[in-house]
Design an enzyme around this catalytic site. Structure first.
Site, short mmCIF file in Angstrom:
data_model
loop_
_atom_site.label_atom_id
_atom_site.label_comp_id
_atom_site.label_asym_id
_atom_site.label_seq_id
_atom_site.Cartn_x
_atom_site.Cartn_y
_atom_site.Cartn_z
N SER A 244 10.71 44.29 50.32
CA SER A 244 10.51 45.71 50.59
C SER A 244 10.90 46.62 49.43
O SER A 244 10.65 47.81 49.47
CB SER A 244 11.29 46.12 51.84
N LYS B 193 16.15 52.69 45.43
CA LYS B 193 15.26 52.43 46.57
C LYS B 193 15.42 53.51 47.64
O LYS B 193 16.53 53.99 47.89
CB LYS B 193 15.61 51.05 47.15
N SER C 295 13.79 40.84 49.99
CA SER C 295 13.31 42.17 49.58
C SER C 295 13.63 42.57 48.14
O SER C 295 13.05 43.53 47.63
CB SER C 295 13.86 43.23 50.53
#
Length: 232
Positions: free
Chosen positions: A119, A44, A143
């Site tokens: 996210s 990420k 997330s």
């Protein structure tokens, strides 16, 4: 190759981690094979990788190239994994979609009219699209869990401070709920293998604030009704 094809369709990869081919050549010469030997892993955006930016989807961070790998990336490499791409996130990451003004909108590979969630949306889209088999996301309030749900994947939010959050760009947020890093994949066994690999001596040495408790395979199998532990 697969990752490039998936990102052309859904815009989930934001950076290619240079040096991953060299890392693979080094791994081949090592006698000891880690638990994640040879597995390409997507990371990420906000998780620091040496020589790369952790933008958080914000223009103000684009000039800040990180000088060293975060603890989790160091541990992944020590276990033989090969971090190969960084994936998209929503601006500031406090969002359940996956869009920012730098890299644009990430789409859900199962339905381009839908969001992949956030996210860790770039991770969800890349893994669901077949461009990665294992990825590292992060979760404060959903997330990892939301993009896993939206994209039909498995994701795991560990207990706070179980995995070192050291050298992640979102440490500036002061949150009542601890933000944690965790794995995303297509099946539970992959999540378990990743956790087992991460909860190792290397991580406990690199970050002494993490309780040095190894992965407990027996506890995991007790939760599985088909396991021999559950039948005892």
């Amino acid at each position: 190759g697969e990752a490039l094809e998936v990102t052309r369709e859904v815009n989930c990869v934001i950076d290619f981690i240079h040096g991953c081919e060299d890392q693979l050549q080094k791994l081949k010469k090592q006698k000891e094979k880690g638990l994640l030997y040879g597995i390409p892993i997507s990371i990420k955006d906000h998780i620091n990788c040496k020589g790369h930016v952790s933008s958080g989807g914000m223009v103000k961070f684009l000039g800040q190239v990180k000088e060293e790998d975060s603890v989790i990336v160091q541990v992944l490499k020590s276990q033989g994994a090969i971090p190969f791409v960084k994936t998209n996130i929503p601006q500031t990451m406090i969002n359940y979609d996956c869009s920012n003004l730098i890299f644009g909108q990430t789409l859900n590979p199962l339905n381009h009219q839908k969001s992949p969630g956030g996210s860790s949306g770039g991770e969800g889209a890349l893994i669901a699209g077949g461009g990665s088999i294992l990825g590292i996301g992060s979760d404060v309030a959903g997330s990892i869990r939301l993009p896993s749900s939206f994209c039909g994947l498995c994701g795991f939010k560990p207990t706070g401070n179980r995995i070192s959050p050291s050298a992640c760009s979102d440490r500036t947020f002061v949150l009542a709920v601890t933000g944690v890093l965790g794995p995303m994949a297509r099946d539970v066994d992959s999540l378990a293998l990743c956790m087992k690999a991460l909860l190792c001596k290397e991580m406990f040495q690199l970050d002494p604030t993490v309780p040095p408790i190894p992965f407990d395979e027996e506890v995991r199998l007790r939760g599985n009704p088909t396991s021999p532990f559950a039948q005892q």
